[in-house]
Write an enzyme that holds these catalytic residues in place. Structure first.
Site, PDB file in Angstrom:
ATOM      1  CB  THR A 130      -0.911  -0.002   1.239  1.00 55.04           C
ATOM      2  OG1 THR A 130      -1.619  -1.234   1.260  1.00 55.04           O
ATOM      3  CG2 THR A 130      -1.888   1.148   1.212  1.00 55.04           C
ATOM      4  CD  GLU A 131       3.342   2.932  -3.867  1.00 57.74           C
ATOM      5  OE1 GLU A 131       3.006   3.914  -4.570  1.00 57.74           O
ATOM      6  OE2 GLU A 131       4.231   2.125  -4.183  1.00 57.74           O
ATOM      7  CB  ALA A 175      -1.807   2.934  -5.093  1.00 59.32           C
ATOM      8  N   GLY A 176      -4.138   1.899  -2.678  1.00 59.49           N
ATOM      9  CA  GLY A 176      -4.379   0.825  -1.717  1.00 59.49           C
ATOM     10  C   GLY A 176      -5.133  -0.304  -2.386  1.00 59.49           C
ATOM     11  CD  GLU A 208      -3.112 -10.137   3.645  1.00 58.83           C
ATOM     12  OE1 GLU A 208      -2.350 -10.103   2.666  1.00 58.83           O
ATOM     13  OE2 GLU A 208      -3.559  -9.120   4.204  1.00 58.83           O
ATOM     14  N   GLY A 213     -21.733  -0.541  30.584  1.00 65.01           N
ATOM     15  CA  GLY A 213     -20.613   0.404  30.654  1.00 65.01           C
ATOM     16  C   GLY A 213     -19.263  -0.277  30.637  1.00 65.01           C
ATOM     17  N   GLY A 258      -5.969  -5.989   3.979  1.00 63.88           N
ATOM     18  CA  GLY A 258      -5.928  -7.260   3.231  1.00 63.88           C
ATOM     19  C   GLY A 258      -6.972  -7.289   2.127  1.00 63.88           C
TER      20      GLY A 258
HETATM   21  C1  LIG Z   1      -3.920  -1.340  10.484  1.00 59.20           C
HETATM   22  C2  LIG Z   1      -3.602  -1.552   9.037  1.00 59.20           C
HETATM   23  C3  LIG Z   1      -2.578  -2.423   8.683  1.00 59.20           C
HETATM   24  C4  LIG Z   1      -2.232  -2.579   7.346  1.00 59.20           C
HETATM   25  N1  LIG Z   1      -1.171  -3.384   7.019  1.00 59.20           N
HETATM   26  C5  LIG Z   1      -0.717  -3.381   5.733  1.00 59.20           C
HETATM   27  C6  LIG Z   1       0.489  -4.058   5.403  1.00 59.20           C
HETATM   28  O1  LIG Z   1       1.145  -4.689   6.249  1.00 59.20           O
HETATM   29  N2  LIG Z   1       0.923  -3.989   4.118  1.00 59.20           N
HETATM   30  C7  LIG Z   1       0.240  -3.314   3.152  1.00 59.20           C
HETATM   31  O2  LIG Z   1       0.689  -3.298   2.014  1.00 59.20           O
HETATM   32  N3  LIG Z   1      -0.912  -2.671   3.430  1.00 59.20           N
HETATM   33  C8  LIG Z   1      -1.402  -2.690   4.711  1.00 59.20           C
HETATM   34  N4  LIG Z   1      -2.556  -2.021   5.021  1.00 59.20           N
HETATM   35  C9  LIG Z   1      -3.265  -1.300   3.951  1.00 59.20           C
HETATM   36  C10 LIG Z   1      -4.580  -1.935   3.572  1.00 59.20           C
HETATM   37  O3  LIG Z   1      -4.394  -3.151   2.882  1.00 59.20           O
HETATM   38  C11 LIG Z   1      -5.342  -0.868   2.769  1.00 59.20           C
HETATM   39  O4  LIG Z   1      -5.711   0.141   3.682  1.00 59.20           O
HETATM   40  C12 LIG Z   1      -6.548  -1.435   2.061  1.00 59.20           C
HETATM   41  O5  LIG Z   1      -6.170  -2.284   1.002  1.00 59.20           O
HETATM   42  C13 LIG Z   1      -7.419  -0.306   1.488  1.00 59.20           C
HETATM   43  O6  LIG Z   1      -6.660   0.577   0.734  1.00 59.20           O
HETATM   44  P1  LIG Z   1      -6.767   2.161   1.012  1.00 59.20           P
HETATM   45  O7  LIG Z   1      -6.595   2.393   2.461  1.00 59.20           O
HETATM   46  O8  LIG Z   1      -5.865   2.874   0.091  1.00 59.20           O
HETATM   47  O9  LIG Z   1      -8.269   2.541   0.666  1.00 59.20           O
HETATM   48  P2  LIG Z   1      -8.829   2.931  -0.774  1.00 59.20           P
HETATM   49  O10 LIG Z   1      -8.284   2.041  -1.819  1.00 59.20           O
HETATM   50  O11 LIG Z   1      -8.693   4.385  -0.969  1.00 59.20           O
HETATM   51  O12 LIG Z   1     -10.372   2.589  -0.591  1.00 59.20           O
HETATM   52  C14 LIG Z   1     -11.196   3.320   0.330  1.00 59.20           C
HETATM   53  C15 LIG Z   1     -12.549   2.672   0.385  1.00 59.20           C
HETATM   54  O13 LIG Z   1     -13.153   2.759  -0.904  1.00 59.20           O
HETATM   55  C16 LIG Z   1     -13.989   1.638  -1.129  1.00 59.20           C
HETATM   56  N5  LIG Z   1     -13.532   0.904  -2.324  1.00 59.20           N
HETATM   57  C17 LIG Z   1     -12.266   0.670  -2.726  1.00 59.20           C
HETATM   58  N6  LIG Z   1     -12.252  -0.086  -3.830  1.00 59.20           N
HETATM   59  C18 LIG Z   1     -13.537  -0.325  -4.146  1.00 59.20           C
HETATM   60  C19 LIG Z   1     -14.177  -1.055  -5.189  1.00 59.20           C
HETATM   61  N7  LIG Z   1     -13.455  -1.685  -6.136  1.00 59.20           N
HETATM   62  N8  LIG Z   1     -15.529  -1.086  -5.218  1.00 59.20           N
HETATM   63  C20 LIG Z   1     -16.246  -0.441  -4.264  1.00 59.20           C
HETATM   64  N9  LIG Z   1     -15.688   0.252  -3.262  1.00 59.20           N
HETATM   65  C21 LIG Z   1     -14.369   0.304  -3.190  1.00 59.20           C
HETATM   66  C22 LIG Z   1     -13.878   0.746   0.124  1.00 59.20           C
HETATM   67  O14 LIG Z   1     -14.934   1.079   1.005  1.00 59.20           O
HETATM   68  C23 LIG Z   1     -12.549   1.172   0.718  1.00 59.20           C
HETATM   69  O15 LIG Z   1     -12.462   0.924   2.111  1.00 59.20           O
HETATM   70  C24 LIG Z   1      -2.954  -1.886   6.341  1.00 59.20           C
HETATM   71  C25 LIG Z   1      -4.006  -1.049   6.700  1.00 59.20           C
HETATM   72  C26 LIG Z   1      -4.315  -0.871   8.024  1.00 59.20           C
HETATM   73  C27 LIG Z   1      -5.439   0.070   8.368  1.00 59.20           C
END
Ligand SMILES: Cc1cc2nc3c(=O)[nH]c(=O)nc-3n(C[C@H](O)[C@H](O)[C@H](O)COP(=O)(O)OP(=O)(O)OC[C@H]3O[C@@H](n4cnc5c(N)ncnc54)[C@H](O)[C@@H]3O)c2cc1C
Length: 394
Positions: free
Chosen positions: A138-139, A142-143, A254, A352, A375
């Site tokens: 994740t960046e 880009a997630g 995962e 509570g 994930g």
């Molecule tokens: C505590 C924690 C630990 C993590 N650990 C890791 C790690 O070890 N390594 C790593 O690489 N990443 C890690 N992550 C990142 C995690 O995998 C991402 O946060 C996740 O994939 C979502 O990406 P984003 O946060 O960029 O949300 P975005 O991609 O911006 O998405 C935001 C929201 O938009 C909606 N959305 C997105 N795509 C779609 C779709 N196709 N259709 C409909 N709705 C959609 C969903 O509601 C989503 O929650 C971690 C995140 C957290 C919070």
């Protein structure tokens, strides 16, 4: 009140996956968690990180990467040993040590696609808890859409030069090796991603903040920065530009691991609720005397039993090498949703106390929330499942 293991497994469906050896391993894991993790978890939550020594202790008794083959320093067990570790941590509400990322996400990539030299150098240390792994996909920009990552790896003299940034990386503060998704061909979308095992003592690598989260407070979660980091080509996992396909394969493991954790966490919450409501007095009886309490818990128990049966079915498929991406997505979607529902509805019966973080149910409520995001968000799971369902209608 500390995170206590659930008093009974009365609410669990009968299970047939595990052998006597797995159950002995479970007893050892449970004892270790009770003695070495539960008493300290609250202080680690304040610190935002688990001490490295805990990793070494866990390694000594075989809780890290238990299914790594003996030739790479592991116990060579089947994946059920990994399942036992995930379940026992979840049952006790231990969310701090990032063992799952290490054993279910980093180890499997290195084992499947690392060179023999890389495997020999890193896996034994990971098994012993002397090296900690993280997975960086994740960046900031880009997630869910991992094809959009910007971290760039440019080939120069048998090295990739890596520049970019990652965020939300579990084990990010502690990790010694980071399996990192990079763009090796920016014009090729998903076909331009490669995975590099980046050693964190390399020049140009740095860690950002330990991020302040609403839950999983003891687990370190970080930004990572790569500023011209030189990574030997030998540290590439698998073929160049095949990283996205590799991620799709391993994400199933995962996601199943997350489902296993969710099913067990939901069972534990039900156990705590039966115990608490049976002793808490109100209106001349106990909270458990109210038909509302009994019926809500009964309904949840039925759903959790179904979730457990489905999870075990997925585990059996995984052991046979037949778990599909779709089934893993279904398990993650269904069970992380159910886990969140169970901890929410159970918390209500604690009144509570349920809002006080010293109670396991309160922490379970906070900790569970992330599983519908990390994930792969729930919506992404729905997209994977629906793509399959409607594929013939396009
Ligand atoms: C505590 C924690 C630990 C993590 N650990 C890791 C790690 O070890 N390594 C790593 O690489 N990443 C890690 N992550 C990142 C995690 O995998 C991402 O946060 C996740 O994939 C979502 O990406 P984003 O946060 O960029 O949300 P975005 O991609 O911006 O998405 C935001 C929201 O938009 C909606 N959305 C997105 N795509 C779609 C779709 N196709 N259709 C409909 N709705 C959609 C969903 O509601 C989503 O929650 C971690 C995140 C957290 C919070």
């Amino acid at each position: 009140m500390t995170h206590a293991p659930s008093p009974s497994n009365a609410l669990t469906a009968a299970r047939s996956l595990f052998s006597e050896e797995h159950e002995q391993f479970r007893q050892g894991a449970r004892r270790f968690i009770e003695n070495e993790l539960s008493p300290h978890h609250a202080e680690w939550e304040k610190a935002g990180v688990v001490p490295r020594d805990v990793w070494r202790q866990a390694g000594e008794i075989g809780l890290l990467c238990p299914n790594i083959p003996e030739e790479y320093g592991g116990a060579g067990g089947d994946w059920l040993y990994n399942v036992v570790v995930i379940e026992e941590l979840s049952r006790a509400g231990i969310s701090g040590p990032g063992f799952m990322v290490h054993s279910e996400m980093v180890g499997p990539y290195i084992l499947a696609w690392g060179s023999d030299e890389l495997k020999r150098r890193w896996l034994p240390k990971m098994v012993r808890g002397e090296a900690i792994g993280s997975l960086a996909i994740t960046e900031p920009s880009a997630g869910s859409d991992a094809t959009n990552i910007r971290t760039r790896a440019v080939l120069e003299d048998e090295h990739y030069v890596v520049s970019g940034q990652k965020v939300y990386i579990s084990n990010g503060q502690l990790s010694d090796i980071v399996v990192t998704a990079c763009k090796t061909d920016p014009s090729a979308g998903a076909r331009g991603v490669s995975l590099l095992a980046i050693e964190t003592n390399a020049d140009g690598f740095s860690r950002g903040r330990n991020l302040d989260k609403i839950g999983n407070k003891a687990q370190d979660t970080s930004e990572l920065f790569f500023d011209g980091v030189r990574v030997p080509v030998a540290n590439r996992l698998g073929e160049e530009n095949r990283g996205f396909a590799m991620m799709m394969t391993k994400l199933a493991q995962e996601r199943l691991a997350q489902a296993v954790r969710g099913a067990t966490g939901a069972e534990a919450a039900l156990d705590w609720t039966v115990e608490y409501t049976s002793s808490r007095k109100a209106f001349g009886g106990t909270i458990a005397d109210f038909q509302n309490t009994r019926f809500v818990v009964a309904g949840l128990s039925a759903e959790v039993t179904a979730a457990r049966v489905f999870t075990d079915w997925c585990i059996a498929r995984f052991l046979e090498g037949k778990l599909t991406t779709i089934d893993a997505a279904k398990a993650k979607l269904l069970i992380t949703d159910l886990h969140c529902k169970v901890v929410d509805q159970c918390l209500q019966f604690f009144g509570g106390y349920g809002y006080m973080t010293e109670y396991p149910i309160a922490r379970a409520f906070i900790d569970a929330r992330v599983t519908r995001i990390a994930g792969g968000a729930a919506e992404v799971m729905r997209q994977i499942i629906s793509n399959e369902l409607f594929s013939s209608r396009r």
